[in-house]
Structure formats: C-alpha cells, structure tokens
Design a protein around this motif. Structure first.
Motif, short mmCIF file in Angstrom:
data_model
loop_
_atom_site.label_atom_id
_atom_site.label_comp_id
_atom_site.label_asym_id
_atom_site.label_seq_id
_atom_site.Cartn_x
_atom_site.Cartn_y
_atom_site.Cartn_z
N SER A 1 -6.82 22.54 -7.33
CA SER A 1 -8.06 23.30 -7.06
C SER A 1 -8.96 23.69 -8.22
O SER A 1 -10.00 23.32 -8.32
N ARG A 2 -8.01 24.31 -9.13
CA ARG A 2 -8.81 24.68 -10.33
C ARG A 2 -9.67 23.50 -11.12
O ARG A 2 -10.40 23.71 -11.92
N LEU A 3 -8.70 22.45 -11.21
CA LEU A 3 -9.55 21.18 -11.70
C LEU A 3 -10.58 20.52 -11.07
O LEU A 3 -11.27 19.69 -11.43
N GLY A 4 -10.86 21.15 -9.71
CA GLY A 4 -11.91 20.67 -9.19
C GLY A 4 -11.71 19.13 -8.43
O GLY A 4 -12.77 18.63 -8.21
N LEU A 5 -10.20 18.83 -8.53
CA LEU A 5 -10.12 17.62 -8.08
C LEU A 5 -10.00 17.71 -6.41
O LEU A 5 -9.61 18.66 -5.86
N ARG A 6 -10.39 16.62 -5.60
CA ARG A 6 -10.36 16.47 -4.06
C ARG A 6 -9.14 15.92 -3.71
O ARG A 6 -8.89 14.64 -4.13
N ILE A 7 -8.49 16.23 -2.69
CA ILE A 7 -7.19 15.51 -2.01
C ILE A 7 -7.67 14.92 -0.56
O ILE A 7 -8.43 15.98 0.20
N PRO A 8 -7.61 13.91 -0.36
CA PRO A 8 -6.91 12.87 -1.29
C PRO A 8 -7.58 11.84 -1.84
O PRO A 8 -7.10 11.00 -2.45
N ASP A 9 -9.01 12.20 -1.93
CA ASP A 9 -9.92 11.28 -2.49
C ASP A 9 -9.53 11.01 -4.07
O ASP A 9 -9.69 9.84 -4.42
N ASP A 10 -9.62 12.53 -4.79
CA ASP A 10 -9.23 12.15 -6.22
C ASP A 10 -7.72 11.80 -6.41
O ASP A 10 -7.20 11.03 -7.29
N LEU A 11 -6.79 12.41 -5.66
CA LEU A 11 -5.71 12.41 -5.65
C LEU A 11 -4.71 12.78 -4.55
O LEU A 11 -5.02 13.72 -3.72
N ALA A 12 -3.89 11.95 -4.01
CA ALA A 12 -3.08 12.17 -2.91
C ALA A 12 -1.99 13.06 -3.14
O ALA A 12 -1.72 13.02 -4.22
N VAL A 13 -1.43 13.77 -2.45
CA VAL A 13 -0.20 14.80 -2.39
C VAL A 13 0.65 14.64 -1.36
O VAL A 13 0.15 14.49 -0.15
N ILE A 14 1.82 14.61 -1.69
CA ILE A 14 3.17 14.78 -0.91
C ILE A 14 4.03 15.76 -1.39
O ILE A 14 4.30 16.05 -2.73
N SER A 15 4.52 16.77 -0.61
CA SER A 15 5.35 17.79 -0.87
C SER A 15 6.72 17.39 -0.28
O SER A 15 6.93 16.92 0.60
N TYR A 16 7.96 17.61 -0.94
CA TYR A 16 9.10 17.82 -0.35
C TYR A 16 9.26 19.21 0.33
O TYR A 16 9.02 19.98 -0.48
N ASP A 17 9.82 19.47 1.29
CA ASP A 17 9.83 20.59 2.15
C ASP A 17 8.62 21.02 2.71
O ASP A 17 7.60 20.78 2.23
N ASP A 18 8.53 21.56 3.94
CA ASP A 18 7.34 22.06 4.79
C ASP A 18 7.24 23.29 4.34
O ASP A 18 8.02 23.83 3.83
N HIS A 19 6.04 23.80 4.92
CA HIS A 19 5.63 25.19 4.70
C HIS A 19 4.45 25.48 5.50
O HIS A 19 3.72 24.59 5.82
N ASP A 20 4.07 26.61 5.83
CA ASP A 20 3.18 27.05 6.77
C ASP A 20 1.87 26.67 5.96
O ASP A 20 0.86 25.99 6.81
N LEU A 21 1.77 26.91 4.88
CA LEU A 21 0.60 26.74 3.96
C LEU A 21 0.31 24.96 4.10
O LEU A 21 -1.01 24.78 4.07
N PHE A 22 1.18 24.12 3.83
CA PHE A 22 0.84 22.87 4.04
C PHE A 22 0.31 22.36 5.31
O PHE A 22 -0.42 21.28 5.24
N ARG A 23 0.58 23.02 6.47
CA ARG A 23 0.05 22.72 7.78
C ARG A 23 -1.38 23.14 7.82
O ARG A 23 -2.39 22.41 8.31
N LEU A 24 -1.78 24.11 7.28
CA LEU A 24 -2.81 24.87 7.25
C LEU A 24 -3.92 24.39 6.25
O LEU A 24 -4.90 24.64 6.23
N TYR A 25 -3.34 24.01 5.29
CA TYR A 25 -4.07 23.55 4.21
C TYR A 25 -5.31 22.67 4.46
O TYR A 25 -5.14 21.82 5.34
N THR A 26 -6.56 22.71 3.90
CA THR A 26 -7.47 21.54 4.21
C THR A 26 -7.60 20.68 2.92
O THR A 26 -7.94 21.21 1.59
N PRO A 27 -7.13 19.71 2.82
CA PRO A 27 -6.63 18.95 4.04
C PRO A 27 -5.21 19.20 4.09
O PRO A 27 -4.51 19.79 3.29
N ALA A 28 -4.61 18.87 5.31
CA ALA A 28 -3.20 19.21 5.60
C ALA A 28 -2.44 18.27 4.83
O ALA A 28 -2.67 17.22 4.48
#
Lengths: 360, 360
Positions: B266-293
């Motif tokens: 976010s600080r680098l101003g990159l967009r998910i997933p257009d600039d960079l796709a992201v996957i996390s090991y482990d779920d979390h409230d935050l990940f469900r609610l984040y934009t994009p999820a």
DNA sequence: TGCGCCGGCCTAATCGTTTTAGGAACTTTA
DNA sequence: TAAAGTTCCTAAAACGATTAGGCCGGCGCA
C-alpha cells in the motif's frame, strides 16, 4: 534395571542429604534464614545444594499451607478481541515480573459463563481478580468482595457495587469524535451501538447525544442485536444504512461493530468517506490498514493495564492492614486518532455523489 | 459483632453436621459410594446437604493428595495471533467439557521464555502439555517426556524428538497456491518467509521450491528478519518489493508477514492484483475484509484442535497402562481459499500497468 | 557457681483432602 | 451357639510444604 521414572526432588531429600532438618531448608529458601538465626554457613550449603539439584518446591503444598497461590484470575469479554488481548498481555507481563501468574478466560458476555468462571477461580483459590464484568454478575462479585479477595474491574463497572475500577471516558471520546465530524462538515451523524445496557456503552451513547443536542442536529441511533449469526447482523446493518441515506457519517461504539459496519458498507457499494464517513471506538490492525484508513477513538491500553495491576498488587501486598482500603476508581481519557475515513476530500462532495447514486 | 469473614465450608464441617466421618463424605462425593458400600440413605443425605451449603472441595488439597490437577498447560507462540487464539479457544472448550482446565501462555518464539513457561507449568503440576515449540527447547521437552507427562505438539514439531504432534501440510498448501497463481497467468512469483529454521516454515518453503522448479521458473525467496521494530520490517519489505519489480505475485508464509506485506504494498502505491498478486498462508479477518479480498491457504483449525485434544485426553485418561503408547503424528491438509487478490482481472493486464508506472 | 540470654537449629502441628486397612454390628450357616 | 459372612462406616496415614515454639549449649556477669 528398566529406565526409572525420575522422581521429583522433595524438600525432605534436600534435608536428608545435608543432614539438617526440613525446617531449616524451608526457612533458608524463604529468605527467613536471618530472622530465624540460621548460620550463614548452613544457609550457603542449602542454597548451593538446592541449586545443584534444581529443586523446585511443590506449589500445591505451599499454597495449601500458606493460603496464597500467587495467581490472579483475569476474566475478560473476549480474549481474541485485540483490545482485551493487548491489555491482558500487558497485565500479564507486569504481574509476572512481580511474581504473580495470570490465568485468563473469556465470558463472551454470557452471564452464566461468567459465573462459572468466577466460581472456577474461587475453587482454584486465586489471590485476586481482574474482571471485565458481564451483565448481572453483581451477586458473584459481591460474594468475592465479602471474602475480601482483592478485585479490580476494568472497561466498565457495575453501578452500586463498591469496587475498584479502571475505565475510559467513552462519553468524552465519542463527543470529541462527533465534534470532529461536524468540523469536517458532516452534519447528519448516526451512532451505531449494541443493545447492551452496560456502563461503557451507555456512556458512549451519552457522549453522542450530548454532541448532537448541543448542535441541535437530528439524532439517529441504531442498536444492533449482536448474535452468533454473522449474516443476520450484516443484513440488519445493511438495512439500517440503506434506510438512512440522509446520514453522511457513522460512529460505531466498539471495534467489532465497526468491522461489521465496514463489510456492510462495502457490500452496499458505498465509498468512505465520500458517501459516508466512519469513526470507530477502539483501534484495530484492520483500521490502520484499511483503505481508507479508519479514524478511531483509541483507548490508552498501556495506562489501563498499568493502573489495573498497580491497584491490584497494592491490595495484594498490603494485606496485613485489616482496615478496608479506599476504593480506587480511575477514569482515563481516550485519544482521537484522525485518519482518512472521517476527513472530507477536497475534490469530491460526498453527499452529492451519494444522492445521485441513490436517484440513479 | 463486626461483620464476619465468611469462612469456607470444609469437608469436616459437612461430616460433623451429618454425624458421619469425613471419609464417608469424601467417598460419596467422589462417586465411590457404591464400591465402598455406603448405604443409599447416607449417600443421599450427604449429597443433599452438600448441595444445600454449596460445598466446593479445595482443589489444592485434592491435587496435593491425588497428584492430579486436571489442568493442561498450553504454550503457544502468540495468543494474540488469530490462528493460535482460535485453536486455543476450541481446545479450551473441548477440554472444559471433559473436566480439564487450560492455562495458556505465549512464548513469542523466545526460547528462554518458553523454558521459563514450561518450568512454571512443571511447578504448577499440570497434568499435560500442549506446546507450539519454540526453537531449541528440545531439552526441556525431553525432561517432560522423561517424567511421562502426556504432551502434544502442534503447528510444528522438533525432528528427532519422539512426541505426538499435529501439523498441517504446509508444503502442499504452498504448492497448491503457487500452482493456482501459475494457472492465473502469474509467472514470476516470490516467496516471503521468516528467518526461522522451524519445520513448518521449512515445509512451506519446500512447497514453493517444488512448484517453481517443476515449471522451471525463477525462484525468488525473501527471508524477513522479524523484529519488534515495525518500521524496520516494513522498510525491509518495501525495499525487497521495490527491487524485484519483475515479480508479479507474492506468497507470504504466515499471516503477520502478510499484514506487513499489505502495508508495504500500500505504501509503495501498488495495486493488488493488477500490479502484484498476493496470497497468504493462514486466514485472518483482515484478509476477508481487505479490498481486494486476499486469497489464503486456510488451516483446518477445528480439526487441529480436535486432534490435539483427543490425543492428549486419550493419554491422560488411560494413564493406567504403563506400556508406552504408540506415538500419534498427524498431518492435516490445508485448503486454498481463492479470493480476488490472486485472480487476474479481465480488463487490466497487471504487469503492463505496473511497468508503465515504473517507467513513469 | 548459678542465672539469664542468645545464637543455632529442630520438633511437630497444620493446611484440606483421598484412600487403605480394618472394625463393629448384624445375619447367615453348621 | 460359635464361626463365617455381610453391610456400613471409620481411623489414620498420606500428599509436601510452612512456621510457631522449644531445646540445647555456650558465654557473660555477679
């Protein structure tokens, strides 16, 4: 010749090996060597041997004899809630350093469960209690107080119960938040809270009411019935937001409500703060990281923890004095942390945009 | 005449009042009335009176005598981490129903602290241990095992230590996640992990390596040194991401790393997933609610908790058999939960967009 | 020499239970 | 009627520590 189960070393083993009495060993270990006139020579031998074999006294026996367990029972609403988790961690650290251990449990605001837990702590003979009281547990607490077990409440208190407590001035916090929104030009602010009648929630509501009344603005309060059913809560919130399109800002009375709120707003396709400004009571990782970052009323967690443990330890250690100590009732100020979710953007006129959408 | 401190009722009070012996009361209360041929009449009188006065036996004395505390020590890495908090809550519930209490503590992956905690649990005479082992605590655990105290590890294990454990197949989880990204057309995937040498982290890394090797793709691994200093970690991550502009996807090996990662992105101003796709090991409230999820590899928390407590309770209750029981070593499968953060959008070609930005 | 005092340590009671070995009273058996 | 069983319950020894009180020998003093 089979592998033996290593027996735990007992104080009697120490005494036998050193050819002194059990009493001598015990007195040395409890730092009463001097006052019991144990010679330095013997004291040193005892300490050296105890260290060598790594003897650890049996706490059960010790507690049975002394009546002190050096354990504090910590009853919170929900240990998975970051607010309580943080305060608990801070309390635990301080207690540990002063020789006390903490055992925690969550009530989930369930009266029966709270009673069960307090009862369990009684059975375990905790030396003191730190409690975030669920509703209607006055009776259990009264019983504890009658036994003169040191107790501190926090986050909320029970009116009429003469206890120590540490709370935050939620009324002022919400008042400040509301004022901030008004300064930013939001004029139709709704307050979303739970259906709880507890002091902290009532205070926060009162803060909202005072602010809107002072400015002679409309008052919109939503009481959410929190249930296990995530979707039901969400549906309820979405309906509320949808039915109050005239509102341009929302204040949530506690962190998990805000999380529901963010999801509801997101599902409705509304934008923060253009369509709707948002402020939450309580900070949370999520609020810092959310886009846009959410303005919060942060509670002084370190200060809460410090006050709670100081008050409790003061009572625990000065147990000698039989005189009833003066009650400690502390009210701490919260801090408004302004982030983007409550700040008007220069470019867009949120209200206009939203009305257009609604019309479209 | 001053207000009396209400004394706790003792078993001797009960016995005296009913004019029976202490032994009789104890036998009845422990359900040994039948086998000790206590008459039903007496048994009923005892039970009735015990109920009337609300007698609760002193657990300290009981434990001292029986050698059983019915307490399980739970040592996790960080109780404030939602993964551990959830598993702990599930374990606690099940244990409670079966008459066991849990006391928890967090090690923060600090070896010294872990040793301290285990030592403290030993002193408190817990009946069993559930441990998320920090590095280098083999010796402490060996000591516990030598005392034949039932123990179950979870989340990770210590190679070479013959213990029960319940872990998740992180290698497969990360392998599946990597494959999913490849299917989505991401071809330059970096793996961000900690500098921990523990089994769970090594497994996850191995899963990544197997996947990229099978597709003969470049391998980019970042080992983050986690420290207390938030900003330092963020700076480190931002530098890494910035230096690897060719990467179009990031997999984080654990939830708190992902949270740092999201903030860095976010600080680098990159967009998910257009600039960079992201996957996390482990779920979390935050990940469900984040934009994009955020797409996650979810661990089967219920299953972990159930396996752990079942194994432990089996050992605790069949303590009669002196024969060493077979070790239970369970490996559970994780689940890939696909959300928007790893799915190519139809409209935008992420890579292109990002390169333009970098060029501008 | 006798007395008191003090330093140095130990004896034994205690905390509140559990549990084993048995004992008193009654019934059956021979 | 005595021996052998039953039935129902009790006495007392643990569990492993703490701590009040006491005992003993040596020293100083008169």
């Amino acid at each position: 010749m089979s592998e033996k189960v290593k027996k735990r070393t007992l104080i009697s083993d120490i005494a036998a090996h050193l050819e002194v009495s059990i009493a001598t060993v015990s007195l040395v270990l409890n730092g009463k060597a001097k006052q019991s006139r144990i010679s330095d020579a013997v004291a040193e031998r005892v300490l050296a041997y105890v260290k060598e074999v790594g003897y650890k006294p049996n706490h059960l026996a010790k507690s049975l004899r002394t009546g002190k367990t050096h354990v504090i029972g910590l009853v919170v609403e929900d240990i998975a809630n970051p607010f309580f988790a943080t305060v608990a961690a801070l309390i635990e650290r301080q207690a540990f350093e002063r020789g006390y251990r903490i055992i925690y449990c969550s009530t989930n605001n369930d009266t029966a469960r709270a009673q069960e837990l307090i009862s369990m702590f009684q059975e375990r003979h905790v030396d003191g209690y730190i409690v975030v009281p669920a509703a209607d547990i006055e009776q259990q607490l009264t019983e504890i107080l009658r036994e003169h077990t040191p107790t501190v409440l926090f986050d909320r208190y029970l009116p009429g119960l003469p206890t120590n407590y540490v709370v935050v001035d939620g009324a002022q916090g919400i008042y400040d938040a509301t004022s901030h929104l008004l300064e930013q030009g939001f004029s139709n602010i709704a307050f979303v809270t739970t259906d709880s009648a507890q002091t902290q929630m009532q205070d926060r509501l009162a803060g909202y009411q005072r602010a809107v009344q002072e400015h002679q603005l409309p008052q919109t309060v939503k009481h959410v019935a929190v249930s296990k059913d995530r979707e039901a809560v969400l549906a309820d919130l979405m309906a509320f937001i949808d039915e109050h399109r005239q509102c341009d800002a929302l204040i949530f009375s506690t962190n998990y409500l805000s999380i529901y709120g963010l999801e509801a707003i997101s599902r409705l396709g509304l934008r923060i703060p253009d369509d709707l400004a948002v402020i939450s009571y309580d900070d949370h990782d999520l609020f810092r990281l959310y886009t846009p970052a959410i303005t919060v009323i942060a509670q002084p967690v370190e200060s809460i923890a410090k006050n709670v443990i100081d008050i409790l330890l003061a009572e625990l250690t000065q147990c000698a004095s039989p005189a009833p100590r003066a009650l400690q009732q502390v009210v701490l100020p919260p801090t408004l942390v302004v982030r983007q979710s409550s700040v008007r953007r220069a470019a867009a006129q949120g209200k206009k945009v939203r009305k257009q959408e609604a019309a479209g």
